[in-house]
Each structure stands twice: as structure tokens, then as C-alpha cells.
Write an enzyme that holds these catalytic residues in place. Sequence first.
Site, PDB file in Angstrom:
ATOM      1  N   GLY A  22      32.296  45.375  47.836  1.00 43.80           N
ATOM      2  CA  GLY A  22      31.922  46.078  46.599  1.00 43.80           C
ATOM      3  C   GLY A  22      33.228  46.145  45.872  1.00 43.80           C
ATOM      4  N   THR A  23      33.325  45.615  44.695  1.00 48.35           N
ATOM      5  CA  THR A  23      34.658  45.261  44.254  1.00 48.35           C
ATOM      6  C   THR A  23      34.788  45.190  42.749  1.00 48.35           C
ATOM      7  OG1 THR A  23      36.337  43.570  44.554  1.00 48.35           O
ATOM      8  CG2 THR A  23      34.140  42.820  44.181  1.00 48.35           C
ATOM      9  N   THR A  24      36.003  44.895  42.314  1.00 47.38           N
ATOM     10  CA  THR A  24      36.223  44.539  40.919  1.00 47.38           C
ATOM     11  C   THR A  24      37.038  43.268  40.896  1.00 47.38           C
ATOM     12  OG1 THR A  24      36.420  46.877  40.413  1.00 47.38           O
ATOM     13  CG2 THR A  24      37.110  45.342  38.728  1.00 47.38           C
ATOM     14  N   ASP A  71      40.734  44.036  43.204  1.00 49.11           N
ATOM     15  CA  ASP A  71      41.174  45.202  43.980  1.00 49.11           C
ATOM     16  C   ASP A  71      41.249  44.748  45.434  1.00 49.11           C
ATOM     17  OD1 ASP A  71      38.440  46.912  45.315  1.00 49.11           O
ATOM     18  OD2 ASP A  71      38.307  44.975  44.301  1.00 49.11           O
ATOM     19  N   GLY A  82      32.470  47.196  40.365  1.00 48.95           N
ATOM     20  CA  GLY A  82      33.307  47.945  39.425  1.00 48.95           C
ATOM     21  C   GLY A  82      33.271  47.400  38.023  1.00 48.95           C
TER      22      GLY A  82
END
EC number: 3.4.25.1
Lengths: 217, 217
Positions: free
Chosen positions: B18-20, B35, B148
Site C-alpha cells: 500500500g504505497t505512494t 515511499d 497514497g
Amino acid sequence: MDRHYMDSQIKGVSTGTTILAVTFNGGVIIGSDSRASMGGSYVSSKTINKLIQVHDRIFCCISGSLADAQAVTKTAKFQISLHSIQMDSPPLVKAAASILKELCYNNKEELQAGFITAGWDKKKGPQVYTVALGGMLLNLPFAIGGSGSTYIYGYTDAKFKPDMSREECLQFATNALALAMGRDNVSGGVAHLVVITEGGVEHVVIPGDKLPKFNDE
Amino acid sequence: MLEESSGPGWQSEEVKTGTTIIAVEFDGGVVLGSDSRVSAGQTVVNRVMNKLSLLHDKIYCALSGSAADAQTIAEMVNYQLDVHSIEIGEDPQVRSAATLVKNISYKYKEELSAHLIVAGWDKRGGGQVFVTLNGLLSRQPFAVGGSGSSYVYGFVDAEFRKGMSKEESQQFVVNTISLAIARDGSSGGVAYLVTIDEKGAEEKCILGNELPTFYDK
């Protein structure tokens, strides 16, 4: 994030929406888009007004189920007027926000609406309060809400400054609404803005084609 | 929660980045950023993962979605690109790398849940960024992805300009990642940056306390 999820899953008419309120030096600006949708695929109204005046210098904007929001604001408007008559002075913004909060908290099982209350009073000047879905009340320098708000968290975090001038604040609010309407399919239409100061209340309506454009549009 | 649990969450939850992630073209190359948080349910299983994977000397990809799926796709394409570049006798085009990623994403679209952004430099097209979400292939001046990214759509829409310099692009990427980390629970840790131009690829890591801060209420 819960509220974002709820807004577009609600059956019936919901204001999948973008709402915000921002304090500046001497006042507060409250704004919203104007689209009401049913189930995310049908726009039931292009020009709905989501900024409800609950007293002379206090407005609130609604997100979530339209029916719930209207019922709550009508009740709150009455209670605020009564309170103001009993106190023989204009109500505090905090009082108005508290009344909304009580209604949301005590009926939290049945209701699905969130509010941002903004206004000006003599005691504390311009203020913004947000009442979340479960009935939490928070006082903030600015607040955003509705399904479209997810997309502008980064923008508002980066661009907000305390004590802006009226023009800077108007530009900030307009930009934020335009960006959210550009990315959220259940927000759109025109941008409604209300500028509340000690001196009075001024409505600004910006039609869709006059909104600021960014890069790829 | 008083339920019978069979051990800590991370043993049974899927591992997701789960990220940007973000990639931006500038005049002469590209900048990729991400990230470093990898979560399994509510647990952070890796707080320093580098999600920018090398596909070739001057082509990188940014991983998001299911960690296993994304890493596997990246490794497969890395191998296929090595073979391809030997066959053609020179460095592969960014579009070729993106097409290989797209082929896998599209063919196994039901089984996989990963989104890779492919970016790099080649002598025919300069710096290029491609998105391969769900099996589509599209070149864009910049791209954001991961959980994100929702929070920073407004910010990137407002702030991106074509023709930024290398330093401006790097600053834009770092700002975007900081804002997303501040709002997204599944993004966090440090920021990794890769800048690719004619001369090669330069990797950089910016620690959490060195990330830019914005007005925090």
C-alpha cells in the site's frame, strides 16, 4: 476515509460532494460544489446549494445523504434561533456546531451525514468546526469534506497558510474545489462560495467554465 | 477485539505495498520516487523497502499493489529485457520495457493485482513515463499510483508544469511523497528517488526526518 467510502455507496440521493471551509485574516470562506448524484451514475441535480445558512453569520455545508443532511440542518436552524433568542445575542459558532454535533451523535445509528460549520462571532472571530459521521467535533483552521476531499488533502496541506488575505483565501478555496471537481466524478457543476466576515455575508458563484484550469484540461 | 485469532495479523494477511509511487518526465530524463512501507494487514512488515526496481541500466519501474505480484513482474521483465537488448545489440527503448510489463499485466489481469509505473531514458525519445494499470499502456508527462496517490491528485494537478528542470522535478517528487505519507496510513518510512538521464541512473534515499514539512494544524 470511511466517509469517502460511504458517500458513494449510499442508496438514494446523496451529495457525493466536495465541501470546504477556510479561515483567513478577518473572516472565513465556506464553499462547495453543486452536484447531487444517485448511486454515482446519475446526476440528479446540477445546481444544488449545499451551503445552508443557519444564522446571520453562521453557515454549514453538508455531505452524505441529502435527506439526512436537510433534516438535521432544519432542526439545527430552529434550535439555534431558539438559543439565540434565549441568550439575547447572536449565537457562537461553537454553539451552532455543538447543536449539530448533538444531533449527529445521538442519532448516529440512523444518520449518514457529515457537516462543516463555519462562521464569525464576536468572542472568537472566524472559526471552522467539523462534525464527522459518528458525531466528533473538531475545531480547525480549515476543513475539507465529502468524497472529493480525498483528492485535495495533499494540495490543501501544502498550500494553506494561516492569516491569508481575503483574495488569497478565495483563490485557495476556488483552486481546491476546482481540483477536487476535476478528479471526483460525483463532484461538479458550479462552485458556491460564501465569504463571512464581521461586516456581512457575500455569495460568490463560479460557473464551471470559469473555474481555474490546471495542466491537462 | 475479542475474537479468536490464529496468531498475529501478518501471518495470515496478504503482503501489500500500500504505497505512494510517482514518476515525472523532465527535459532530459525522468525522476521516479516512492515511499518505503510494506504492510500485511495492520502490521508494517518492512519499513525500508525500495520499491524502485531496475529493469535495465536506464529503465526503472515503481511497484505498487501486491508485493509478490509486483516483484515477480519486475523480475520477469528484467530477464526479458536482458534477452531483448542482446538481440537488438543496443539499449532497449522505454516503450519496449513498458510493453513487456503491459503484456504480463494484461494477460494475467484476473490473477495479478499490481500496478507498475515504468520510466526511463532512451536515445530515441528522451525521458518517458508509462502507466500500465490493469493492462493498458499509456505515456504520460507524469504518473502517480498506489493508495497514497488519491490524496495528492489535487496537489500534482496544480503543481506540475511541463519543462521543469531536474532539480525542480526532484523537489516536486519529494514534496508529493511527503504529502502522501502524511495522509495515507499505508505509506511511510523514507523516500527513495531515482533520477535517470543520458548519463545513467542515480539512486538517492531521503530519511523520514529530512522530508519537507508543510503547515501542520
